[in-house]
Motif scaffolding. Structure first.
Motif, mmCIF file in Angstrom:
data_model
loop_
_atom_site.group_PDB
_atom_site.id
_atom_site.type_symbol
_atom_site.label_atom_id
_atom_site.label_comp_id
_atom_site.label_asym_id
_atom_site.label_seq_id
_atom_site.Cartn_x
_atom_site.Cartn_y
_atom_site.Cartn_z
ATOM 1 N N GLY A 291 4.285 -11.966 9.439
ATOM 2 C CA GLY A 291 3.414 -11.389 10.045
ATOM 3 C C GLY A 291 2.858 -10.956 10.612
ATOM 4 O O GLY A 291 1.823 -9.945 10.793
ATOM 5 N N GLY A 292 3.793 -10.656 11.334
ATOM 6 C CA GLY A 292 3.689 -10.017 12.631
ATOM 7 C C GLY A 292 3.047 -10.253 13.630
ATOM 8 O O GLY A 292 2.746 -11.081 13.935
ATOM 9 N N ASP A 293 1.791 -8.890 14.324
ATOM 10 C CA ASP A 293 0.732 -9.240 15.124
ATOM 11 C C ASP A 293 -0.763 -9.657 13.722
ATOM 12 O O ASP A 293 -1.457 -9.372 14.543
ATOM 13 C CB ASP A 293 0.574 -7.727 15.835
ATOM 14 C CG ASP A 293 1.481 -7.779 16.634
ATOM 15 O OD1 ASP A 293 2.506 -9.094 17.138
ATOM 16 O OD2 ASP A 293 2.270 -6.635 17.046
ATOM 17 N N THR A 294 -0.400 -9.725 12.153
ATOM 18 C CA THR A 294 -1.904 -9.877 11.992
ATOM 19 C C THR A 294 -2.040 -10.890 11.596
ATOM 20 O O THR A 294 -1.135 -12.211 12.578
ATOM 21 C CB THR A 294 -1.049 -8.775 10.153
ATOM 22 O OG1 THR A 294 -0.533 -9.673 9.623
ATOM 23 C CG2 THR A 294 -0.755 -7.478 10.471
ATOM 24 N N SER A 295 -2.945 -11.563 10.472
ATOM 25 C CA SER A 295 -3.420 -12.489 10.542
ATOM 26 C C SER A 295 -2.042 -13.237 9.130
ATOM 27 O O SER A 295 -3.161 -14.278 8.774
ATOM 28 C CB SER A 295 -4.710 -12.984 10.574
ATOM 29 O OG SER A 295 -5.043 -12.258 8.972
ATOM 30 N N GLY A 420 -8.292 -0.934 -5.054
ATOM 31 C CA GLY A 420 -8.453 -2.256 -4.563
ATOM 32 C C GLY A 420 -8.778 -1.614 -2.643
ATOM 33 O O GLY A 420 -8.860 -0.343 -2.439
ATOM 34 N N ILE A 421 -8.756 -2.387 -1.690
ATOM 35 C CA ILE A 421 -8.486 -1.960 -0.319
ATOM 36 C C ILE A 421 -6.775 -2.224 0.055
ATOM 37 O O ILE A 421 -7.561 -3.514 0.214
ATOM 38 C CB ILE A 421 -9.460 -2.615 0.420
ATOM 39 C CG1 ILE A 421 -11.084 -1.850 0.117
ATOM 40 C CG2 ILE A 421 -9.509 -2.228 2.103
ATOM 41 C CD1 ILE A 421 -12.391 -3.015 0.752
ATOM 42 N N PHE A 422 -6.698 -1.386 1.230
ATOM 43 C CA PHE A 422 -4.775 -2.047 1.260
ATOM 44 C C PHE A 422 -5.348 -3.085 2.295
ATOM 45 O O PHE A 422 -5.803 -2.896 3.098
ATOM 46 C CB PHE A 422 -4.240 -0.867 2.434
ATOM 47 C CG PHE A 422 -3.815 0.228 1.154
ATOM 48 C CD1 PHE A 422 -3.295 0.092 0.158
ATOM 49 C CD2 PHE A 422 -3.534 1.299 1.434
ATOM 50 C CE1 PHE A 422 -2.284 0.862 -0.762
ATOM 51 C CE2 PHE A 422 -2.627 2.227 0.592
ATOM 52 C CZ PHE A 422 -2.387 2.172 -0.980
ATOM 53 N N ARG A 423 -4.368 -3.844 2.225
ATOM 54 C CA ARG A 423 -4.709 -5.507 2.867
ATOM 55 C C ARG A 423 -3.747 -4.966 3.516
ATOM 56 O O ARG A 423 -3.055 -3.998 4.214
ATOM 57 C CB ARG A 423 -3.368 -6.032 2.473
ATOM 58 C CG ARG A 423 -3.260 -6.958 0.964
ATOM 59 C CD ARG A 423 -2.129 -7.526 0.101
ATOM 60 N NE ARG A 423 -1.566 -8.779 1.250
ATOM 61 C CZ ARG A 423 -1.638 -9.878 0.951
ATOM 62 N NH1 ARG A 423 -1.950 -10.180 -0.545
ATOM 63 N NH2 ARG A 423 -1.790 -10.568 1.182
ATOM 64 N N GLU A 424 -3.787 -5.768 5.177
ATOM 65 C CA GLU A 424 -3.757 -5.493 6.243
ATOM 66 C C GLU A 424 -2.235 -5.172 7.171
ATOM 67 O O GLU A 424 -1.893 -4.972 7.519
ATOM 68 C CB GLU A 424 -4.268 -6.757 7.755
ATOM 69 C CG GLU A 424 -3.784 -8.140 7.022
ATOM 70 C CD GLU A 424 -4.170 -8.803 8.572
ATOM 71 O OE1 GLU A 424 -4.146 -8.168 9.558
ATOM 72 O OE2 GLU A 424 -4.469 -9.417 8.003
ATOM 73 N N GLU A 425 -1.360 -6.126 5.547
ATOM 74 C CA GLU A 425 0.519 -5.923 6.385
ATOM 75 C C GLU A 425 0.447 -4.285 5.520
ATOM 76 O O GLU A 425 1.696 -4.406 6.250
ATOM 77 C CB GLU A 425 1.199 -6.965 4.619
ATOM 78 C CG GLU A 425 0.383 -8.068 5.673
ATOM 79 C CD GLU A 425 -0.864 -9.195 4.650
ATOM 80 O OE1 GLU A 425 -1.043 -9.908 4.245
ATOM 81 O OE2 GLU A 425 -1.656 -8.210 4.272
ATOM 82 N N ALA A 428 -1.195 -2.115 9.013
ATOM 83 C CA ALA A 428 -1.242 -2.763 10.760
ATOM 84 C C ALA A 428 -0.148 -1.627 10.937
ATOM 85 O O ALA A 428 0.189 -1.787 12.146
ATOM 86 C CB ALA A 428 -0.719 -4.023 10.813
ATOM 87 N N PRO A 429 1.426 -2.028 10.582
ATOM 88 C CA PRO A 429 2.864 -1.478 10.732
ATOM 89 C C PRO A 429 2.656 -0.111 11.222
ATOM 90 O O PRO A 429 3.212 0.849 12.257
ATOM 91 C CB PRO A 429 3.495 -2.067 9.377
ATOM 92 C CG PRO A 429 3.399 -2.418 9.082
ATOM 93 C CD PRO A 429 1.801 -2.167 8.196
ATOM 94 N N TRP A 430 1.464 0.835 10.910
ATOM 95 C CA TRP A 430 1.367 2.180 11.285
ATOM 96 C C TRP A 430 -0.044 2.542 12.317
ATOM 97 O O TRP A 430 0.267 3.845 12.854
ATOM 98 C CB TRP A 430 1.094 2.801 9.797
ATOM 99 C CG TRP A 430 2.441 2.587 9.460
ATOM 100 C CD1 TRP A 430 1.621 1.966 8.035
ATOM 101 C CD2 TRP A 430 3.448 2.698 9.479
ATOM 102 N NE1 TRP A 430 3.157 1.783 6.809
ATOM 103 C CE2 TRP A 430 4.276 2.032 8.010
ATOM 104 C CE3 TRP A 430 4.202 3.165 10.220
ATOM 105 C CZ2 TRP A 430 5.485 1.876 7.387
ATOM 106 C CZ3 TRP A 430 5.895 3.406 10.024
ATOM 107 C CH2 TRP A 430 5.947 2.209 8.604
ATOM 108 N N GLY A 431 -0.688 1.714 12.933
ATOM 109 C CA GLY A 431 -1.392 1.304 13.830
ATOM 110 C C GLY A 431 -2.612 2.231 13.229
ATOM 111 O O GLY A 431 -3.627 2.332 13.566
ATOM 112 N N ILE A 432 -2.633 1.185 12.026
ATOM 113 C CA ILE A 432 -4.017 2.177 11.123
ATOM 114 C C ILE A 432 -4.773 0.383 11.273
ATOM 115 O O ILE A 432 -4.985 -0.356 10.880
ATOM 116 C CB ILE A 432 -4.007 2.476 9.738
ATOM 117 C CG1 ILE A 432 -2.356 3.552 9.650
ATOM 118 C CG2 ILE A 432 -5.387 2.524 8.525
ATOM 119 C CD1 ILE A 432 -2.733 3.516 8.198
ATOM 120 N N THR A 433 -5.925 0.772 11.253
ATOM 121 C CA THR A 433 -7.098 -0.372 12.307
ATOM 122 C C THR A 433 -8.699 0.232 10.963
ATOM 123 O O THR A 433 -9.257 -0.633 11.227
ATOM 124 C CB THR A 433 -7.810 0.012 13.323
ATOM 125 O OG1 THR A 433 -8.339 0.961 13.711
ATOM 126 C CG2 THR A 433 -6.791 -0.459 14.193
#
Length: 478
Positions: A291-295, A420-425, A428-433
């Motif tokens: 999960g890296g730095d995500t939830s 849908g809405i892209f998951r944070e997974e 997140a790897p590309w710095g998209i917030t």
């Protein structure tokens, strides 16, 4: 019965000679043969004449056939280039070796033993060689072979014959008055009133004109162009990319596990080439493993970079969307792609191994799920689907997810894609917030509904009659 002057003249001429070719009648009437055929057609519609069309064909030699007729066929030239035997290596240097050797064996002129070609038999002239001298008189199987080898081609000729009917003879015998007719009025004739003293040619306004088939864009391509125009008008930018994609972008960057069934051979076309991983791939690895730095807790296990280096024919155009976002991580972004994708599908009326897909993404501050539904409803509305609804769905790389459905009379509610809405997974790897709205739909399914087709394969067949019958404009839709 109303007849034009030229029809009367043709009828009287036919009454004298009974039947003739357009060329002979053209000399008598001082008109082109094509015009005489037209006059005959008009008389035939009124039961006064019969126009017979006879099509004949003959075989003529092509330039290549003419050359071989004088120089000899490749197999004959190759046969005469050596004595009783020759090593295959030496024979392969002959310019006609590739085609000639196969034909020599097929005709029983040679045999191959120990790497050498050995002559056998007398090598009498083959039926094809004999057919070159008179291709039009050759036996059917020889004619077929001459055509197959490109040594001859079929030339068609059309001959017309025009004859008078009994009804035509009666009308001609009753007497016909030949008066010069005016078919086109000048402005002076109209303004001066001189037209009143002219014998005007009569026209049957109920008769349909001859069909004209102008060149036009294929109906399916017109639909694709319409979708493109709608999205460009809505402020989107079009994306382009190769149909060959690395497995990293096609699967891994979209948080699709490496043991997912879609990555196996039965669903994806794999290629032998290898692709390089982009900078920052380690973050995608971490997302998958823990999960890296995500939830997220990821998929667990070990992520294999070698598996991500594989190349495939893209299974969706989402691979282009994520690559665009990786290089444009800051909002706002509105982009779409219409392109062909490939999957190992069994061909049937609703499935093909290659088809077009439309992909769209919107990234901006504070965009929400309601914005996504609004974009979809607006797009489908402009496509002519006024009744749109949404139902919950699941997709690997979006959450929440929906499937848009449109109402089709006679079919009911029909699903037309996923969104849908892209998951944070994924982001997140590309710095998209910022939130990223995403959707995709099968263009061919929309085409089937819009064009009233029941078989997907009809979109790709070379059916010139279907293309001609399909209107350029369909109720203002496209």
């Amino acid at each position: 019965m109303q007849l034009a002057l030229n029809e009367k003249r043709l009828l009287l001429e036919l009454n004298n000679i009974g039947s003739a070719s357009p060329e002979k009648l053209a000399q008598a009437l001082d008109r082109p043969a094509e015009s005489v055929i037209q006059y005959g057609g008009l008389l035939s519609q009124k039961g006064l004449a019969i126009v017979e069309r006879n099509v004949s064909s003959r075989l003529i030699l092509t330039d290549e056939g003419s050359r071989y007729s004088s120089e000899g066929l490749p197999e004959r030239q190759l046969y005469e280039s050596f004595s009783e035997s020759s090593p295959i290596a030496d024979l392969n240097k002959h310019p006609h070796a590739k085609i000639g050797l196969g034909w020599m064996k097929r005709l029983g002129w040679v045999k191959i033993e120990g790497g050498s070609v050995i002559k056998i038999g007398s090598a009498e002239k083959s039926p094809i060689e004999l057919g070159l001298s008179s291709p039009d008189l050759a036996a059917p199987e020889v004619r077929k072979e001459l055509l197959k080898r490109g040594l001859a081609e079929e030339e068609e000729s059309v001959q017309y014959s025009i004859s008078i009917t009994d009804e035509g003879k009666k009308l001609a015998a009753s007497g016909l008055t030949l008066v010069e007719e005016t078919g086109t009025l000048t402005s002076d004739q109209i303004s001066s009133g001189a037209w009143r003293d002219l014998t005007l040619r009569r026209y049957d306004i109920t008769k349909k004109p001859r069909p004209v088939w102008p060149g036009k864009i294929h109906p399916y391509q017109r639909l694709i162009n319409e979708m493109r125009r709608i999205l460009l008008d809505m402020g989107f930018t079009e994306l382009y990319g190769s149909v060959v994609q690395g497995a990293f972008w096609n699967f891994d960057a979209l948080f699709q596990p490496q043991d997912h069934p879609a990555r196996e051979m039965q669903d994806t076309f794999h290629l032998k080439e290898r692709s390089e991983l982009p900078g920052g791939w380690e973050k995608v690895r971490d997302i998958h493993e823990h999960g890296g730095d995500t939830s997220s807790c990821g998929w667990g296990g070990n992520w294999d970079p070698e598996k991500a280096k594989a190349t495939v024919l893209r299974t969706h155009t989402t691979s282009l969307s994520i690559q665009h976002l990786a290089t444009h991580p800051n909002p706002p972004e509105k982009a779409f792609c219409i392109g062909r994708v490939y999957r190992r599908e069994t061909i049937d009326p609703t499935h093909l191994p290659e088809f077009e897909q439309l992909e769209g993404i919107v990234m901006d501050e504070d965009v929400s799920f309601r914005h996504l539904l609004g974009y979809l409803k607006e797009f489908y509305g402009r496509m002519g689907f006024s009744n749109v609804r949404f139902r919950p769905a699941y997709f690997p790389y979006t959450e929440p997810s929906v499937e848009p459905e449109v109402w089709i009379d006679g079919l009911g509610w029909v699903e037309l894609g996923g969104a849908g809405i892209f998951r944070e997974e994924v982001t997140a790897p590309w710095g998209i917030t910022s939130p990223v709205l995403a959707w995709g739909l099968g263009v061919s399914r929309v085409a089937m509904l819009r064009m009233g087709l029941s078989d997907l394969r009809e979109l790709y067949q070379s059916d010139i009659d279907w293309v001609r019958r399909t209107p350029v404009m369909n109720g203002g839709d496209y």
